[in-house]
Scaffold this motif. Sequence first.
Motif, PDB file in Angstrom:
ATOM      1  N   GLY A 129     -16.925 -12.913 -46.319  1.00  0.00           N
ATOM      2  CA  GLY A 129     -17.977 -11.110 -46.399  1.00  0.00           C
ATOM      3  C   GLY A 129     -18.539 -10.679 -47.465  1.00  0.00           C
ATOM      4  O   GLY A 129     -19.510  -9.866 -46.422  1.00  0.00           O
ATOM      5  N   ARG A 130     -18.361 -10.647 -48.916  1.00  0.00           N
ATOM      6  CA  ARG A 130     -18.749  -9.748 -49.083  1.00  0.00           C
ATOM      7  C   ARG A 130     -20.253 -11.131 -50.025  1.00  0.00           C
ATOM      8  O   ARG A 130     -20.674  -9.880 -50.561  1.00  0.00           O
ATOM      9  CB  ARG A 130     -18.113  -9.300 -50.145  1.00  0.00           C
ATOM     10  N   THR A 131     -20.757 -11.498 -49.470  1.00  0.00           N
ATOM     11  CA  THR A 131     -21.439 -12.295 -50.167  1.00  0.00           C
ATOM     12  C   THR A 131     -22.744 -12.386 -49.133  1.00  0.00           C
ATOM     13  O   THR A 131     -22.338 -13.341 -47.622  1.00  0.00           O
ATOM     14  CB  THR A 131     -21.383 -13.671 -50.526  1.00  0.00           C
ATOM     15  N   LYS A 132     -24.125 -12.254 -49.313  1.00  0.00           N
ATOM     16  CA  LYS A 132     -24.706 -12.668 -48.395  1.00  0.00           C
ATOM     17  C   LYS A 132     -24.269 -14.693 -47.944  1.00  0.00           C
ATOM     18  O   LYS A 132     -25.332 -14.635 -47.740  1.00  0.00           O
ATOM     19  CB  LYS A 132     -26.557 -12.221 -49.303  1.00  0.00           C
ATOM     20  N   LEU A 133     -24.364 -14.822 -49.158  1.00  0.00           N
ATOM     21  CA  LEU A 133     -24.239 -16.291 -49.689  1.00  0.00           C
ATOM     22  C   LEU A 133     -23.739 -16.837 -48.348  1.00  0.00           C
ATOM     23  O   LEU A 133     -24.256 -18.157 -47.335  1.00  0.00           O
ATOM     24  CB  LEU A 133     -24.374 -16.744 -50.407  1.00  0.00           C
ATOM     25  N   ALA A 134     -22.469 -15.870 -47.612  1.00  0.00           N
ATOM     26  CA  ALA A 134     -21.804 -16.971 -47.062  1.00  0.00           C
ATOM     27  C   ALA A 134     -22.162 -17.017 -45.729  1.00  0.00           C
ATOM     28  O   ALA A 134     -22.736 -18.625 -44.867  1.00  0.00           O
ATOM     29  CB  ALA A 134     -19.800 -15.842 -46.890  1.00  0.00           C
ATOM     30  N   ASP A 135     -23.360 -15.928 -45.360  1.00  0.00           N
ATOM     31  CA  ASP A 135     -23.573 -15.683 -43.823  1.00  0.00           C
ATOM     32  C   ASP A 135     -24.806 -16.633 -43.903  1.00  0.00           C
ATOM     33  O   ASP A 135     -25.207 -17.332 -42.748  1.00  0.00           O
ATOM     34  CB  ASP A 135     -24.322 -14.737 -43.661  1.00  0.00           C
TER      35      ASP A 135
ATOM     36  N   LEU B  63     -16.549 -24.643 -34.710  1.00  0.00           N
ATOM     37  CA  LEU B  63     -15.707 -23.653 -34.571  1.00  0.00           C
ATOM     38  C   LEU B  63     -16.406 -22.303 -34.511  1.00  0.00           C
ATOM     39  O   LEU B  63     -17.303 -21.754 -35.270  1.00  0.00           O
ATOM     40  CB  LEU B  63     -13.721 -24.245 -34.522  1.00  0.00           C
ATOM     41  N   ARG B  64     -16.349 -21.309 -32.941  1.00  0.00           N
ATOM     42  CA  ARG B  64     -16.447 -19.869 -33.674  1.00  0.00           C
ATOM     43  C   ARG B  64     -15.413 -18.867 -35.003  1.00  0.00           C
ATOM     44  O   ARG B  64     -16.319 -18.227 -35.508  1.00  0.00           O
ATOM     45  CB  ARG B  64     -16.207 -19.482 -32.246  1.00  0.00           C
ATOM     46  N   THR B  65     -14.226 -19.678 -34.925  1.00  0.00           N
ATOM     47  CA  THR B  65     -13.535 -18.753 -35.352  1.00  0.00           C
ATOM     48  C   THR B  65     -14.573 -20.083 -37.402  1.00  0.00           C
ATOM     49  O   THR B  65     -14.395 -20.610 -37.453  1.00  0.00           O
ATOM     50  CB  THR B  65     -11.928 -19.295 -35.738  1.00  0.00           C
ATOM     51  N   ILE B  66     -13.966 -18.790 -37.713  1.00  0.00           N
ATOM     52  CA  ILE B  66     -14.450 -18.578 -39.387  1.00  0.00           C
ATOM     53  C   ILE B  66     -13.460 -18.609 -40.736  1.00  0.00           C
ATOM     54  O   ILE B  66     -12.399 -16.919 -39.819  1.00  0.00           O
ATOM     55  CB  ILE B  66     -15.774 -17.802 -39.423  1.00  0.00           C
ATOM     56  N   ILE B  67     -12.964 -19.098 -41.052  1.00  0.00           N
ATOM     57  CA  ILE B  67     -11.214 -19.027 -41.655  1.00  0.00           C
ATOM     58  C   ILE B  67     -11.569 -18.332 -43.465  1.00  0.00           C
ATOM     59  O   ILE B  67     -12.823 -18.749 -43.942  1.00  0.00           O
ATOM     60  CB  ILE B  67     -10.813 -20.228 -42.490  1.00  0.00           C
ATOM     61  N   PRO B  68     -11.115 -17.187 -43.277  1.00  0.00           N
ATOM     62  CA  PRO B  68     -11.634 -15.852 -44.388  1.00  0.00           C
ATOM     63  C   PRO B  68     -11.039 -16.899 -45.830  1.00  0.00           C
ATOM     64  O   PRO B  68      -9.996 -17.293 -45.631  1.00  0.00           O
ATOM     65  CB  PRO B  68     -10.823 -15.028 -44.186  1.00  0.00           C
ATOM     66  N   ARG B  69     -11.699 -16.182 -47.012  1.00  0.00           N
ATOM     67  CA  ARG B  69     -10.712 -17.053 -48.229  1.00  0.00           C
ATOM     68  C   ARG B  69      -9.531 -15.358 -48.663  1.00  0.00           C
ATOM     69  O   ARG B  69     -10.274 -13.995 -48.100  1.00  0.00           O
ATOM     70  CB  ARG B  69     -11.717 -16.629 -49.287  1.00  0.00           C
ATOM     71  N   SER B  70      -8.901 -16.454 -48.787  1.00  0.00           N
ATOM     72  CA  SER B  70      -7.361 -15.559 -48.449  1.00  0.00           C
ATOM     73  C   SER B  70      -6.716 -15.625 -49.521  1.00  0.00           C
ATOM     74  O   SER B  70      -6.135 -17.613 -49.195  1.00  0.00           O
ATOM     75  CB  SER B  70      -6.946 -15.191 -46.664  1.00  0.00           C
ATOM     76  N   VAL B  71      -6.404 -14.812 -50.131  1.00  0.00           N
ATOM     77  CA  VAL B  71      -4.959 -15.329 -51.075  1.00  0.00           C
ATOM     78  C   VAL B  71      -3.634 -15.701 -50.369  1.00  0.00           C
ATOM     79  O   VAL B  71      -3.599 -16.782 -50.985  1.00  0.00           O
ATOM     80  CB  VAL B  71      -4.667 -13.720 -51.746  1.00  0.00           C
ATOM     81  N   LYS B  72      -3.037 -15.029 -49.352  1.00  0.00           N
ATOM     82  CA  LYS B  72      -2.371 -16.150 -49.056  1.00  0.00           C
ATOM     83  C   LYS B  72      -2.172 -17.672 -48.566  1.00  0.00           C
ATOM     84  O   LYS B  72      -1.387 -17.889 -48.776  1.00  0.00           O
ATOM     85  CB  LYS B  72      -1.644 -15.179 -47.695  1.00  0.00           C
ATOM     86  N   VAL B  73      -3.287 -17.445 -48.227  1.00  0.00           N
ATOM     87  CA  VAL B  73      -3.599 -18.993 -47.705  1.00  0.00           C
ATOM     88  C   VAL B  73      -3.310 -20.370 -48.789  1.00  0.00           C
ATOM     89  O   VAL B  73      -2.493 -21.163 -49.063  1.00  0.00           O
ATOM     90  CB  VAL B  73      -5.320 -19.329 -46.951  1.00  0.00           C
ATOM     91  N   SER B  74      -4.199 -19.428 -50.264  1.00  0.00           N
ATOM     92  CA  SER B  74      -4.083 -20.318 -50.950  1.00  0.00           C
ATOM     93  C   SER B  74      -2.416 -20.379 -51.785  1.00  0.00           C
ATOM     94  O   SER B  74      -1.897 -21.259 -52.382  1.00  0.00           O
ATOM     95  CB  SER B  74      -4.672 -19.917 -52.445  1.00  0.00           C
ATOM     96  N   GLU B  75      -1.669 -18.973 -51.995  1.00  0.00           N
ATOM     97  CA  GLU B  75      -0.496 -19.202 -52.412  1.00  0.00           C
ATOM     98  C   GLU B  75       0.858 -20.486 -51.341  1.00  0.00           C
ATOM     99  O   GLU B  75       1.652 -20.599 -51.849  1.00  0.00           O
ATOM    100  CB  GLU B  75       0.154 -17.916 -52.193  1.00  0.00           C
ATOM    101  N   ALA B  76       0.625 -20.236 -49.933  1.00  0.00           N
ATOM    102  CA  ALA B  76       1.643 -21.083 -49.582  1.00  0.00           C
ATOM    103  C   ALA B  76       1.482 -22.223 -49.725  1.00  0.00           C
ATOM    104  O   ALA B  76       3.213 -22.106 -49.559  1.00  0.00           O
ATOM    105  CB  ALA B  76       1.019 -20.912 -48.022  1.00  0.00           C
ATOM    106  N   PRO B  77       1.418 -23.464 -49.887  1.00  0.00           N
ATOM    107  CA  PRO B  77       1.724 -24.582 -50.813  1.00  0.00           C
ATOM    108  C   PRO B  77       2.607 -24.790 -51.756  1.00  0.00           C
ATOM    109  O   PRO B  77       3.386 -25.649 -51.627  1.00  0.00           O
ATOM    110  CB  PRO B  77       0.167 -25.491 -50.590  1.00  0.00           C
ATOM    111  N   GLY B  78       2.443 -23.346 -52.708  1.00  0.00           N
ATOM    112  CA  GLY B  78       2.884 -22.904 -53.362  1.00  0.00           C
ATOM    113  C   GLY B  78       4.498 -22.615 -53.609  1.00  0.00           C
ATOM    114  O   GLY B  78       5.268 -24.131 -54.136  1.00  0.00           O
ATOM    115  N   TYR B  79       4.742 -22.341 -51.949  1.00  0.00           N
ATOM    116  CA  TYR B  79       6.073 -22.243 -51.427  1.00  0.00           C
ATOM    117  C   TYR B  79       6.264 -23.443 -50.528  1.00  0.00           C
ATOM    118  O   TYR B  79       7.739 -23.761 -50.078  1.00  0.00           O
ATOM    119  CB  TYR B  79       6.084 -21.366 -50.741  1.00  0.00           C
TER     120      TYR B  79
END
Length: 332
Positions: A261-267, A282-298
């Motif tokens: 959300g911090r980038t104009k480009l994303a919009d 889809l109306r839902t947009i997936i945010p960039r999130s550290v938790k999403v990227s960490e999960a597969p490592g576990y």
Amino acid sequence: MSVDRDWAVSRETTSLRQAGSVGAVGAGQVLRPVSGPPIEGDGLTPIAEEAERAARLLHPEGLRLPRPLHRRLLTVANQKGGVGKTTTAVNVGAAMALHGLRTLVVDLDPQGNASTALSVEHRSGTSSVYEVLIGEVGVEDVVQVSPHSPNLLCVPATIDLAGAEIELVSMVARESRLKEALGEDVLARLDVDYIFIDCPPSLGLLTVNALVATNEVFIPIQCEYYALEGLGQLLANIGLVQQHLNPTLSVTTILLTMYDGRTKLADQVTSEVRGHFGDLVLRTIIPRSVKVSEAPGYGQSVLTYDPGSRGAMSYIDAAKEIALRGAEEGSA
Ligand code: ADP
Ligand code: MG
């Protein structure tokens, strides 16, 4: 109380679902997660119990997603790497499973990232989608239950799949081998509502096999510069498969991923994609999130790793949108 014993919607087939067993899949075969903690008590692993508890906390009223009118098979494809295909297949699949839908994720990428995230065995030599494609075994011989949920099945991929693109070239019916393996009778015995096929980042024979085996294409698009680059080629290939191999195929679902959300480009990317694809997005947009990227490592989905996180909530919302569309007359 397990998810699959507490249906808010009527179930046509209850025997397997109510068995509480971790995936009794017919032919006398009982599936158990090969890796992950042992199954306890009523057939739930500790991770699955934790995930269920979290799901109940998040949705005290008990969110139960509606079953589709017809079993839905979706190819998760985009020949660009790193756009969120695997993350989407795993997390939408997990969200559906944790909210009552029987879901199968087919890992069709030699990297085996979906198998890792779903915590199923996929060391080289493990029976996998590779043996299925070359016709040695059936899907029921290789499917595993993810320890994340008894409703979540996975056909794993091992590194052995890396040679398949070339091996398939000289095989009979090389484009429809996955379709043959995922026959109606097999899927009925597995009793699955949703099948997601996680494709490699190419448009080779593996992806073509997925496009022939399914009737829906689900395209994750990263909210980044060049997001639409290469999409024309993907759509052209889908058109070719539709014309020559699978007339029922169409793009039904597009999901914007890794939104910052911090980038104009994303919009800009978001409105460009919506302008182009309209209601498929889809109306839902997936945010960039550290938790999403960490999960597969576990060996986790974000839903089991951090159920209250924005990433988890957004994947639940995406799954809900897909499920609600699937439950509507005239869809899928
Ligand atoms: P693909 O399967 O298309 O190659 P992946 O799903 O593997 O893409 O995602 C690429 C990388 O981006 C992975 O490291 C993944 O963990 C990360 N990633 C995916 N979605 C998100 C997100 N919403 N937020 C942060 N990182 C993400
Ligand atoms: Mg991937």
